[in-house]
Design a protein around this motif. Sequence first.
Motif, mmCIF file in Angstrom:
data_model
loop_
_atom_site.group_PDB
_atom_site.id
_atom_site.type_symbol
_atom_site.label_atom_id
_atom_site.label_comp_id
_atom_site.label_asym_id
_atom_site.label_seq_id
_atom_site.Cartn_x
_atom_site.Cartn_y
_atom_site.Cartn_z
ATOM 1 N N THR A 131 0.939 -1.125 0.009
ATOM 2 C CA THR A 131 0.002 0.001 0.135
ATOM 3 C C THR A 131 0.880 1.263 -0.057
ATOM 4 O O THR A 131 2.071 1.133 0.370
ATOM 5 N N GLU A 132 0.279 2.388 -0.278
ATOM 6 C CA GLU A 132 0.971 3.613 -0.322
ATOM 7 C C GLU A 132 1.590 3.825 0.938
ATOM 8 O O GLU A 132 2.709 4.387 1.307
ATOM 9 N N GLU A 133 1.014 3.550 2.144
ATOM 10 C CA GLU A 133 1.306 3.908 3.590
ATOM 11 C C GLU A 133 2.565 2.816 3.710
ATOM 12 O O GLU A 133 3.448 3.508 4.142
ATOM 13 N N ALA A 134 2.548 1.517 3.349
ATOM 14 C CA ALA A 134 3.453 0.760 3.944
ATOM 15 C C ALA A 134 4.773 1.187 2.951
ATOM 16 O O ALA A 134 6.027 1.123 3.474
ATOM 17 N N ASN A 135 4.556 1.644 1.695
ATOM 18 C CA ASN A 135 5.751 1.802 0.829
ATOM 19 C C ASN A 135 6.449 3.176 1.471
ATOM 20 O O ASN A 135 7.722 3.127 1.381
ATOM 21 N N LEU A 136 5.583 4.018 1.720
ATOM 22 C CA LEU A 136 6.338 5.188 2.244
ATOM 23 C C LEU A 136 7.068 4.947 3.483
ATOM 24 O O LEU A 136 8.208 5.516 3.802
ATOM 25 N N LYS A 137 6.411 4.093 4.367
ATOM 26 C CA LYS A 137 7.093 3.813 5.803
ATOM 27 C C LYS A 137 8.577 3.061 5.467
ATOM 28 O O LYS A 137 9.514 3.254 6.165
ATOM 29 N N VAL A 138 8.545 2.190 4.608
ATOM 30 C CA VAL A 138 9.655 1.452 4.157
ATOM 31 C C VAL A 138 10.780 2.299 3.827
ATOM 32 O O VAL A 138 12.047 2.138 4.250
ATOM 33 N N VAL A 139 10.528 3.095 2.791
ATOM 34 C CA VAL A 139 11.734 4.029 2.252
ATOM 35 C C VAL A 139 12.026 4.923 3.563
ATOM 36 O O VAL A 139 13.387 5.009 3.724
ATOM 37 N N ALA A 140 11.333 5.455 4.335
ATOM 38 C CA ALA A 140 11.646 6.333 5.388
ATOM 39 C C ALA A 140 12.527 5.597 6.507
ATOM 40 O O ALA A 140 13.391 6.159 6.856
ATOM 41 N N ALA A 141 12.007 4.169 6.696
ATOM 42 C CA ALA A 141 12.827 3.685 7.661
ATOM 43 C C ALA A 141 14.294 3.138 7.280
ATOM 44 O O ALA A 141 15.125 3.141 7.921
ATOM 45 N N LEU A 142 14.271 2.857 5.743
ATOM 46 C CA LEU A 142 15.548 2.770 5.195
ATOM 47 C C LEU A 142 16.567 3.851 5.294
ATOM 48 O O LEU A 142 17.798 3.671 5.698
ATOM 49 N N LYS A 143 15.929 5.134 5.069
ATOM 50 C CA LYS A 143 16.744 6.286 5.094
ATOM 51 C C LYS A 143 17.268 6.393 6.598
ATOM 52 O O LYS A 143 18.531 6.774 6.766
ATOM 53 N N GLU A 144 16.464 6.088 7.635
ATOM 54 C CA GLU A 144 16.771 6.363 8.989
ATOM 55 C C GLU A 144 17.976 5.211 9.344
ATOM 56 O O GLU A 144 18.797 5.676 9.793
ATOM 57 N N PHE A 145 17.694 4.007 8.763
ATOM 58 C CA PHE A 145 18.714 3.143 8.991
ATOM 59 C C PHE A 145 20.122 3.449 8.499
ATOM 60 O O PHE A 145 21.142 3.020 9.158
ATOM 61 N N LEU A 146 20.243 3.788 7.304
ATOM 62 C CA LEU A 146 21.083 4.075 6.481
ATOM 63 C C LEU A 146 21.581 5.560 6.986
ATOM 64 O O LEU A 146 23.013 6.331 6.515
#
Length: 364
Positions: free
Chosen positions: A346-361
């Motif tokens: 979903t749009e919500e999940a997709n946005l959250k994954v990218v935001a979390a990957l940015k935070e992790f990296l």
Amino acid sequence: MSPVRPRSGILDIAPYVGGREKVEGTLKQYKLSANETPLGPSPKAREAAMEALSAMERYPDGGALELRKAIAGVYGLDPERIVCGAGSDELLHLLAQAYIGPGDEAIATRHGFLIYPIVTKAAGGEIVQVPEKNLTADVDAILAAQNEKTRIVFLANPNNPTGTYLSFSEIKRLREGLREDVLLVLDAAYAEYVRSNDYESGIELVATHDNVVMTRTFSKVYGLAAIRLGWAYCPASVADVLNRIRGPFNVNVPAMKAGIAAIEDKEHTAKAVAHNEKWRAWLSEEISALGLEVVPSVTNFISFRFPTETGKSAAEADEFLCSKGLILRQIASYGLPDYLRLTVSTEEANLKVVAALKEFLGKA
């Protein structure tokens, strides 16, 4: 040790382990590990399945004739050459059971679907896994591995977990290089998502050759994973063999009714494919921009590679994402320990994954 022992080789089979279903300690979770469609099944399919539950005391039609006719109508096929099963996995098991025995071999690619070694070894055969090129099946490697013991070539096209595919010209080249007594099994579970002009799921080859089978599933774009439904398009002789050894009522009524409704609801399927096209492209671009290597995909998932350095590895990224309720798939079991696989959601999940990957990296 129990005196009752399985046939030799069975205990050497590594059981199939799916992606994580859930994690502890998060308020909301997003399961992105199983390549499920975020749009869910067609409302018509859901209604048809529920209605079928009103007569649970009745046995199913053992031949799934109505479902086979519906599939044949959509694709312009001969229903007599279609065999239905409890997911395409059952059909892969049946093909191995029918055409592989002790001393025989099947060929699959290095990063191919994990079910191929399982069904081969369960039938008493040996699996030969050949190298890939750029995480894509290599026709020359497959043909080089062919020998007098070869009985089946299993090829997922597109492939899981890489998302890559072979063009129809390459598939034809593969078929032409195989002996006539070797069965080419084209596993086209993700075919509905492919929009490349040079792709063909296998229907044409099955129609014109006696040693090609195509398997398909209702678990992906049609959203019917929970009720297990798949089908195979076969030469008449292979369909006859599979019908001799499959269970007499191997497909349940809710699955059949839902399958008919799902495959005929072309509007819902088109929405699912359009959603996937949009968000797969967006995810690929955003994740690439983070410096991660994204494998080009034509499916409803993408796989991407992490550095091996401590603090930035795929395993550590997976744990971090899980702490955020984002459940991806580690694919070390496929020989890809530095990669994670992400289902387009979903749009919500997709946005959250990218935001979390940015935070992790450290790039938030």
